[in-house]
Design a protein around this motif. Structure first.
Motif, PDB file in Angstrom:
ATOM      1  N   LEU A 146       0.863  -1.165   0.000  1.00  0.00           N
ATOM      2  CA  LEU A 146       0.000   0.000   0.000  1.00  0.00           C
ATOM      3  C   LEU A 146       0.913   1.232   0.000  1.00  0.00           C
ATOM      4  CD1 LEU A 146      -3.249   0.577   1.997  1.00  0.00           C
ATOM      5  CD2 LEU A 146      -1.752   2.421   1.245  1.00  0.00           C
ATOM      6  N   VAL A 147       0.943   1.898  -1.104  1.00  0.00           N
ATOM      7  CA  VAL A 147       1.843   3.034  -1.274  1.00  0.00           C
ATOM      8  C   VAL A 147       1.007   4.303  -1.369  1.00  0.00           C
ATOM      9  CG1 VAL A 147       3.544   4.097  -2.810  1.00  0.00           C
ATOM     10  CG2 VAL A 147       3.562   1.629  -2.445  1.00  0.00           C
ATOM     11  N   THR A 148       1.436   5.339  -0.665  1.00  0.00           N
ATOM     12  CA  THR A 148       0.693   6.596  -0.684  1.00  0.00           C
ATOM     13  C   THR A 148       1.518   7.686  -1.352  1.00  0.00           C
ATOM     14  OG1 THR A 148      -0.525   6.038   1.302  1.00  0.00           O
ATOM     15  CG2 THR A 148      -0.402   8.358   0.740  1.00  0.00           C
ATOM     16  N   LEU A 149       0.850   8.426  -2.220  1.00  0.00           N
ATOM     17  CA  LEU A 149       1.456   9.604  -2.830  1.00  0.00           C
ATOM     18  C   LEU A 149       1.084  10.806  -1.975  1.00  0.00           C
ATOM     19  CD1 LEU A 149       0.692   9.398  -6.661  1.00  0.00           C
ATOM     20  CD2 LEU A 149       2.928   9.477  -5.576  1.00  0.00           C
ATOM     21  N   LEU A 150       2.095  11.489  -1.449  1.00  0.00           N
ATOM     22  CA  LEU A 150       1.840  12.699  -0.674  1.00  0.00           C
ATOM     23  C   LEU A 150       2.290  13.897  -1.495  1.00  0.00           C
ATOM     24  CD1 LEU A 150       3.300  11.464   2.743  1.00  0.00           C
ATOM     25  CD2 LEU A 150       0.873  11.693   2.191  1.00  0.00           C
ATOM     26  N   LEU A 168     -19.431  -5.292   3.874  1.00  0.00           N
ATOM     27  CA  LEU A 168     -18.401  -4.294   4.178  1.00  0.00           C
ATOM     28  C   LEU A 168     -19.037  -2.918   4.376  1.00  0.00           C
ATOM     29  CD1 LEU A 168     -15.310  -4.518   4.304  1.00  0.00           C
ATOM     30  CD2 LEU A 168     -15.224  -3.906   1.882  1.00  0.00           C
ATOM     31  N   PHE A 169     -20.025  -2.603   3.578  1.00  0.00           N
ATOM     32  CA  PHE A 169     -20.708  -1.295   3.637  1.00  0.00           C
ATOM     33  C   PHE A 169     -22.227  -1.502   3.743  1.00  0.00           C
ATOM     34  CE2 PHE A 169     -17.043  -0.484   0.664  1.00  0.00           C
ATOM     35  CZ  PHE A 169     -16.272   0.223   1.566  1.00  0.00           C
ATOM     36  N   PRO A 170     -22.724  -1.784   4.942  1.00  0.00           N
ATOM     37  CA  PRO A 170     -24.160  -2.106   5.084  1.00  0.00           C
ATOM     38  C   PRO A 170     -25.080  -0.968   4.616  1.00  0.00           C
ATOM     39  CG  PRO A 170     -22.943  -2.576   7.102  1.00  0.00           C
ATOM     40  CD  PRO A 170     -22.013  -1.846   6.208  1.00  0.00           C
ATOM     41  N   ASN A 171     -24.620   0.264   4.711  1.00  0.00           N
ATOM     42  CA  ASN A 171     -25.476   1.390   4.284  1.00  0.00           C
ATOM     43  C   ASN A 171     -25.912   1.238   2.832  1.00  0.00           C
ATOM     44  OD1 ASN A 171     -24.007   2.127   6.529  1.00  0.00           O
ATOM     45  ND2 ASN A 171     -24.237   4.314   6.092  1.00  0.00           N
ATOM     46  N   LEU A 172     -24.994   0.706   2.014  1.00  0.00           N
ATOM     47  CA  LEU A 172     -25.284   0.626   0.585  1.00  0.00           C
ATOM     48  C   LEU A 172     -26.451  -0.309   0.323  1.00  0.00           C
ATOM     49  CD1 LEU A 172     -21.734   0.483  -1.023  1.00  0.00           C
ATOM     50  CD2 LEU A 172     -23.200   2.467  -0.614  1.00  0.00           C
ATOM     51  N   LYS A 173     -26.524  -1.386   1.094  1.00  0.00           N
ATOM     52  CA  LYS A 173     -27.593  -2.358   0.869  1.00  0.00           C
ATOM     53  C   LYS A 173     -28.942  -1.713   1.166  1.00  0.00           C
ATOM     54  CE  LYS A 173     -28.973  -7.064   1.515  1.00  0.00           C
ATOM     55  NZ  LYS A 173     -28.699  -8.374   2.090  1.00  0.00           N
ATOM     56  N   GLU A 174     -29.001  -0.981   2.290  1.00  0.00           N
ATOM     57  CA  GLU A 174     -30.264  -0.326   2.652  1.00  0.00           C
ATOM     58  C   GLU A 174     -30.731   0.632   1.568  1.00  0.00           C
ATOM     59  OE1 GLU A 174     -29.781   1.662   6.425  1.00  0.00           O
ATOM     60  OE2 GLU A 174     -28.874  -0.176   7.237  1.00  0.00           O
ATOM     61  N   ILE A 179     -16.680   8.322   9.575  1.00  0.00           N
ATOM     62  CA  ILE A 179     -16.695   7.694   8.246  1.00  0.00           C
ATOM     63  C   ILE A 179     -15.262   7.384   7.819  1.00  0.00           C
ATOM     64  CG2 ILE A 179     -17.482   7.921   5.863  1.00  0.00           C
ATOM     65  CD1 ILE A 179     -19.809   8.153   7.623  1.00  0.00           C
ATOM     66  N   ILE A 180     -14.358   8.326   8.109  1.00  0.00           N
ATOM     67  CA  ILE A 180     -12.942   8.096   7.754  1.00  0.00           C
ATOM     68  C   ILE A 180     -12.453   6.810   8.420  1.00  0.00           C
ATOM     69  CG2 ILE A 180     -10.598   9.001   8.012  1.00  0.00           C
ATOM     70  CD1 ILE A 180     -11.687  11.778   7.671  1.00  0.00           C
ATOM     71  N   GLU A 181     -12.895   6.598   9.656  1.00  0.00           N
ATOM     72  CA  GLU A 181     -12.495   5.384  10.368  1.00  0.00           C
ATOM     73  C   GLU A 181     -13.003   4.139   9.639  1.00  0.00           C
ATOM     74  OE1 GLU A 181     -13.184   3.816  14.840  1.00  0.00           O
ATOM     75  OE2 GLU A 181     -12.939   5.985  14.574  1.00  0.00           O
ATOM     76  N   GLN A 182     -14.247   4.241   9.145  1.00  0.00           N
ATOM     77  CA  GLN A 182     -14.841   3.117   8.417  1.00  0.00           C
ATOM     78  C   GLN A 182     -14.081   2.834   7.116  1.00  0.00           C
ATOM     79  OE1 GLN A 182     -19.072   3.797   8.173  1.00  0.00           O
ATOM     80  NE2 GLN A 182     -19.427   1.732   7.377  1.00  0.00           N
ATOM     81  N   ILE A 183     -13.728   3.925   6.409  1.00  0.00           N
ATOM     82  CA  ILE A 183     -12.959   3.773   5.170  1.00  0.00           C
ATOM     83  C   ILE A 183     -11.593   3.155   5.494  1.00  0.00           C
ATOM     84  CG2 ILE A 183     -11.907   5.018   3.225  1.00  0.00           C
ATOM     85  CD1 ILE A 183     -14.798   5.395   2.927  1.00  0.00           C
ATOM     86  N   GLY A 184     -10.989   3.614   6.604  1.00  0.00           N
ATOM     87  CA  GLY A 184      -9.691   3.082   7.025  1.00  0.00           C
ATOM     88  C   GLY A 184      -9.772   1.588   7.297  1.00  0.00           C
ATOM     89  N   ASN A 185     -10.821   1.165   8.005  1.00  0.00           N
ATOM     90  CA  ASN A 185     -11.011  -0.264   8.270  1.00  0.00           C
ATOM     91  C   ASN A 185     -11.132  -1.042   6.980  1.00  0.00           C
ATOM     92  OD1 ASN A 185     -10.921  -0.154  11.035  1.00  0.00           O
ATOM     93  ND2 ASN A 185     -13.127   0.254  11.240  1.00  0.00           N
ATOM     94  N   CYS A 186     -11.883  -0.457   6.059  1.00  0.00           N
ATOM     95  CA  CYS A 186     -12.068  -1.118   4.777  1.00  0.00           C
ATOM     96  C   CYS A 186     -10.727  -1.294   4.081  1.00  0.00           C
ATOM     97  CB  CYS A 186     -13.023  -0.290   3.934  1.00  0.00           C
ATOM     98  SG  CYS A 186     -12.909  -0.643   2.185  1.00  0.00           S
ATOM     99  N   ARG A 189      -7.734  -1.391   5.363  1.00  0.00           N
ATOM    100  CA  ARG A 189      -6.926  -2.407   6.043  1.00  0.00           C
ATOM    101  C   ARG A 189      -7.394  -3.823   5.679  1.00  0.00           C
ATOM    102  NH1 ARG A 189      -5.908   1.768   9.798  1.00  0.00           N
ATOM    103  NH2 ARG A 189      -8.094   1.766  10.448  1.00  0.00           N
ATOM    104  N   GLN A 190      -8.708  -3.999   5.591  1.00  0.00           N
ATOM    105  CA  GLN A 190      -9.236  -5.319   5.188  1.00  0.00           C
ATOM    106  C   GLN A 190      -8.797  -5.683   3.778  1.00  0.00           C
ATOM    107  OE1 GLN A 190     -13.238  -6.663   5.615  1.00  0.00           O
ATOM    108  NE2 GLN A 190     -13.639  -5.297   7.357  1.00  0.00           N
ATOM    109  N   LEU A 191      -8.833  -4.681   2.893  1.00  0.00           N
ATOM    110  CA  LEU A 191      -8.427  -4.940   1.504  1.00  0.00           C
ATOM    111  C   LEU A 191      -6.972  -5.363   1.456  1.00  0.00           C
ATOM    112  CD1 LEU A 191     -10.196  -2.002  -0.359  1.00  0.00           C
ATOM    113  CD2 LEU A 191     -10.913  -4.396  -0.184  1.00  0.00           C
ATOM    114  N   LYS A 192      -6.163  -4.716   2.292  1.00  0.00           N
ATOM    115  CA  LYS A 192      -4.751  -5.046   2.340  1.00  0.00           C
ATOM    116  C   LYS A 192      -4.556  -6.475   2.810  1.00  0.00           C
ATOM    117  CE  LYS A 192      -0.948  -2.938   4.367  1.00  0.00           C
ATOM    118  NZ  LYS A 192      -0.430  -1.870   5.252  1.00  0.00           N
ATOM    119  N   GLN A 193      -5.318  -6.843   3.844  1.00  0.00           N
ATOM    120  CA  GLN A 193      -5.224  -8.217   4.337  1.00  0.00           C
ATOM    121  C   GLN A 193      -5.623  -9.217   3.270  1.00  0.00           C
ATOM    122  OE1 GLN A 193      -7.570  -8.499   7.872  1.00  0.00           O
ATOM    123  NE2 GLN A 193      -5.948  -7.639   9.157  1.00  0.00           N
TER     124      GLN A 193
END
Lengths: 244, 294
Positions: free
Chosen positions: A43-47, A130-136, A179-186, A188-192
């Motif tokens: 996971l590489v970040t461009l700053l 992963l994103f329950p809001n979307l289903k609703e 929300i940022i926390e939720q995106i962060g969790n996502c 990290r999961q993708l990385k795993q």
């Protein structure tokens, strides 16, 4: 342990290799010879500050800038002359900064829009988990979602396609901390799950929690690179680059 | 029997004529809307393709003995192919420029195509007979409905609604709608957008040719049949709202009927009523009845 796996080793050819990349919008020359590599699973970040060329770098890799020159090799294949739909079919997927949710499509249609490019993408159920809001809200018009939900949709829809290399442009921009926390969790999961991610992020604090390695851009060039382990030691340099 | 002092026979007669005209307005403005949505090109050659569609049907029957029914498929296919060639070789180079260039190119093409046909066939029309299966009329009690005219309305409605369904409710339509909003992102998802644009132009043009075949037995097959119609169709598109699919279908039929009714109640205005409506709509709702303000 994770760090050891993700440290790029020169013996293995990187998944993405960018050499002397130049990009132009009409008359303006935006990228001036970008050099970077991203290894499988990294996971590489461009700053960089606004206007440094981070978004243009992602778009150039995807082949959606006006004109690009140089070398962009993905999985050993040169893509510089390929149209963007062919690049996408190689297994790269792009999540744009403005999210690119289509107003004339429902949430579900937005989610189902990107075609499958490789086998082994996440199922719709997994994405909804992963994103329950979307289903609703799957019957709603895409752009009726909140900013955070639109971001989840923009990430969710590229997970379905089987692309294993994700280019995420400022996924936390303008979002509430929860929300940022939720995106962060996502992320990290993708990385795993072994996804390779190239991230562009203004929010350094956020980037520091998920990234293995950083590139710093200035005026259309990569000016520095540092590994996650060097963060503390090099904080002063980063502050100077980014004006933190 | 009379309604507002008008014999019902005349009223229904004009209503039917209005519906027939509306059928053509709807099919043509639908094609224009689909093309404009994705290509951002105001296709001034649309009337010419409609005319070519009718001529292809005439030629197929006259010289090859190919029936009306085959022409309904063959003529749109041939003209659609011509559209594809034009998109690939000419229009494609104009997308990066202002809308005006696409309009000018297609306007020029229309003049050339119509000029060639006038040169070859003159301005008098070629007759095209109604297929045997559709000769005759039904007595509906209040009026006689010629079978062919009933068929035209039904065929137009079917084709328009099928196109609407395809665009609004299928995966292919979702690609089309998405590419209308943001083509480069859709392409970055792996969809061959340039090919989609080519096929869309071909489809829109084929729709015009289909309308031309339907029109052949009603109006005479004549090199000017497209340019006579296309000005009204552009007014329909402006009233309905550029780029709206359902809008162009509803407005097409509606304005045909309004035109027909005007012929009954105030015949002097029947040629101008659509343009008067266009002016009123432009003043009150510049984006059109079904258009979204940008």
């Amino acid at each position: 342990m994770v760090a050891a796996i993700n440290t790029p080793s020169p013996a293995v050819a990187p998944l993405l290799q960018v050499k002397d990349l130049h990009a132009f919008y009409g008359e303006s020359h935006i990228l001036h010879g970008v050099e970077m590599t991203v290894g499988t699973g990294e996971l590489v970040t461009l700053l960089g500050r606004n206007g440094a060329g981070k978004t243009t770098t992602l778009k150039s890799i995807m082949g959606i800038v006006g004109q690009r020159r140089g070398q962009v090799t993905f999985g050993g294949t040169e893509t510089i002359a390929a149209p963007s739909h062919r690049i996408a079919r190689m297994g790269l997927a792009f999540c744009p900064e403005e999210r690119g949710i289509f107003a004339s499509l429902s949430v579900e249609e937005n989610l189902m829009l990107p075609p499958t490019v490789k086998a082994g993408g996440m199922s719709v159920d997994e994405i909804y988990a992963l994103f329950p809001n979307l289903k609703e809200r799957r019957r709603s018009q895409g752009t009726k979602l909140s900013g955070g939900e639109q971001q989840m949709l923009a990430i969710g829809r590229i997970l379905r396609t089987g692309a294993r290399f994700l280019l995420l442009d400022e996924p936390t921009e303008g979002l509430a901390p929860v929300i940022i926390e939720q995106i962060g969790n996502c992320i990290r999961q993708l990385k795993q799950r072994g996804f390779t991610i190239l991230l562009v992020e203004q929010n350094f604090r956020f980037a520091a929690t998920v990234s293995d390695r950083f590139y710093v851009m200035e005026h259309g060039r990569i000016v520095d690179t540092l590994a996650h382990a060097e963060l503390d030691r090099r904080m002063a340099d980063l502050q100077a680059y980014l004006g933190l | 029997m009379t309604v507002f002092g008008v014999p019902t026979q005349a009223l229904f007669g004009q209503l039917l004529l209005g519906l027939i005209n509306g059928s053509f307005y709807a099919m043509l403005s639908l094609g224009l809307a689909v093309i404009f949505g994705l290509l951002n090109v105001i296709n001034f050659a649309h009337g010419a393709f409609y005319m070519v569609g009718a001529f292809v049907a005439w030629f197929l029957l006259q010289h090859l003995g190919i029936s009306y029914w085959w022409s309904l498929i063959l003529s749109p296919a041939i003209v659609g192919l011509l559209g594809i060639v034009i998109e690939r070789t000419m229009l494609r180079h104009l997308y990066k420029l202002d809308h005006l260039y696409g309009l000018l190119l297609t306007f020029g093409l229309a003049l050339i195509i119509e000029g060639l046909f006038r040169n070859e066939f003159g301005s008098s029309g070629q007759p095209y007979r109604i297929p045997d299966q559709l000769l005759g009329a039904q007595n509906l009690g209040f009026m006689f409905l010629p079978n062919y005219r009933g068929w035209v309305v039904a065929a137009s409605l079917t084709v328009c609604l099928a196109t609407w369904f395809m665009i609004e409710h299928t995966k292919l339509g979702a690609y089309l709608r998405a590419a209308t909003e943001n083509p480069s992102l859709v392409q970055a998802f792996g969809i061959n957008v340039p090919r989609m644009i080519t096929l869309t132009y071909g489809f829109g043009v084929a729709l015009a040719a289909f309308a031309g075949v339907l029109a052949a037995p009603i109006y005479q097959v004549n090199p000017n049949m497209g340019s006579n119609l296309i000005i009204v169709v552009f007014a329909v598109v402006v009233i309905g709202g550029m780029g709206s699919i359902m809008g162009s279908i509803v407005t097409g039929f509606l304005l045909g009927v309004v035109e027909g009714l005007t012929k009954v109640f105030y015949p002097e205005a029947s040629n101008t009523v659509i343009f008067v409506i266009m002016i009123v709509v432009l003043l009150l709702k510049p984006a059109g009845l079904f258009g979204k303000a940008q």
